[in-house]
Design a protein around this motif. Structure first.
Motif, PDB file in Angstrom:
ATOM      1  N   SER A  17       0.812  -1.209   0.000  1.00 37.74           N
ATOM      2  CA  SER A  17       0.000   0.000   0.000  1.00 37.74           C
ATOM      3  C   SER A  17       0.854   1.271   0.000  1.00 37.74           C
ATOM      4  O   SER A  17       0.792   2.058   0.938  1.00 37.74           O
ATOM      5  CB  SER A  17      -0.928   0.006   1.222  1.00 37.74           C
ATOM      6  N   PRO A  18       1.651   1.497  -1.053  1.00 36.77           N
ATOM      7  CA  PRO A  18       2.427   2.740  -1.055  1.00 36.77           C
ATOM      8  C   PRO A  18       1.531   3.960  -1.243  1.00 36.77           C
ATOM      9  O   PRO A  18       1.545   4.865  -0.420  1.00 36.77           O
ATOM     10  CB  PRO A  18       3.387   2.561  -2.225  1.00 36.77           C
ATOM     11  N   THR A  19       0.722   3.986  -2.295  1.00 32.46           N
ATOM     12  CA  THR A  19      -0.269   5.050  -2.484  1.00 32.46           C
ATOM     13  C   THR A  19      -1.622   4.407  -2.731  1.00 32.46           C
ATOM     14  O   THR A  19      -2.587   4.720  -2.064  1.00 32.46           O
ATOM     15  CB  THR A  19       0.102   5.967  -3.667  1.00 32.46           C
ATOM     16  N   ASP A  20      -1.691   3.484  -3.693  1.00 28.69           N
ATOM     17  CA  ASP A  20      -2.866   2.649  -3.876  1.00 28.69           C
ATOM     18  C   ASP A  20      -2.509   1.271  -3.331  1.00 28.69           C
ATOM     19  O   ASP A  20      -1.390   1.043  -2.898  1.00 28.69           O
ATOM     20  CB  ASP A  20      -3.238   2.538  -5.357  1.00 28.69           C
ATOM     21  N   ASN A  21      -3.454   0.356  -3.368  1.00 24.22           N
ATOM     22  CA  ASN A  21      -3.214  -0.995  -2.868  1.00 24.22           C
ATOM     23  C   ASN A  21      -3.073  -1.941  -4.052  1.00 24.22           C
ATOM     24  O   ASN A  21      -3.835  -1.858  -5.005  1.00 24.22           O
ATOM     25  CB  ASN A  21      -4.382  -1.455  -1.998  1.00 24.22           C
ATOM     26  N   GLN A  42      -5.975  -4.901  -7.544  1.00 23.36           N
ATOM     27  CA  GLN A  42      -5.665  -3.559  -7.071  1.00 23.36           C
ATOM     28  C   GLN A  42      -6.902  -2.947  -6.443  1.00 23.36           C
ATOM     29  O   GLN A  42      -8.010  -3.396  -6.688  1.00 23.36           O
ATOM     30  CB  GLN A  42      -5.238  -2.671  -8.234  1.00 23.36           C
ATOM     31  N   THR A  44      -8.146   1.227  -4.791  1.00 23.54           N
ATOM     32  CA  THR A  44      -7.740   2.592  -4.469  1.00 23.54           C
ATOM     33  C   THR A  44      -7.590   2.739  -2.966  1.00 23.54           C
ATOM     34  O   THR A  44      -8.013   1.870  -2.191  1.00 23.54           O
ATOM     35  CB  THR A  44      -8.779   3.610  -4.960  1.00 23.54           C
ATOM     36  N   VAL A  45      -7.013   3.850  -2.547  1.00 19.72           N
ATOM     37  CA  VAL A  45      -6.881   4.126  -1.118  1.00 19.72           C
ATOM     38  C   VAL A  45      -8.261   4.202  -0.475  1.00 19.72           C
ATOM     39  O   VAL A  45      -8.468   3.712   0.638  1.00 19.72           O
ATOM     40  CB  VAL A  45      -6.088   5.432  -0.893  1.00 19.72           C
TER      41      VAL A  45
END
Length: 81
Positions: A17-21, A42, A44-45
């Motif tokens: 989970s850097p920005t999105d998953n 994938q 989204t946050v």
């Protein structure tokens, strides 16, 4: 480092989970990552990592034939009733 690691039907699912998953999936008995290209799970946050995990589990279930699943009545390790 992954934010979550789960196991499903012998496959290892690591959620990053850097920005999105996104999920990285390795097959049973291996550390080699399966390259799903555009099918890589994938989310989204806003959706969150659990949605990504659900998508990874659904993808694994679509790959593993029902008769190879331990809970399936035709699985070779199940004894007849």
């Amino acid at each position: 480092m992954p934010s979550q690691v789960h196991h499903h039907r012998g496959y290892r699912i690591a959620i990053y989970s850097p920005t999105d998953n996104y999920a990285v999936i390795t097959p049973p008995g291996s550390n080699a990552v399966i390259d799903f290209k555009e099918r890589q799970p994938q989310s989204t946050v806003v959706e969150g990592p659990n949605v990504c995990l659900e998508r990874a589990i659904d993808l694994i279930d679509s790959l593993v034939p029902a008769s190879t699943r331990p809970d399936h009545p035709d699985h070779p390790t199940r004894l007849p009733s």
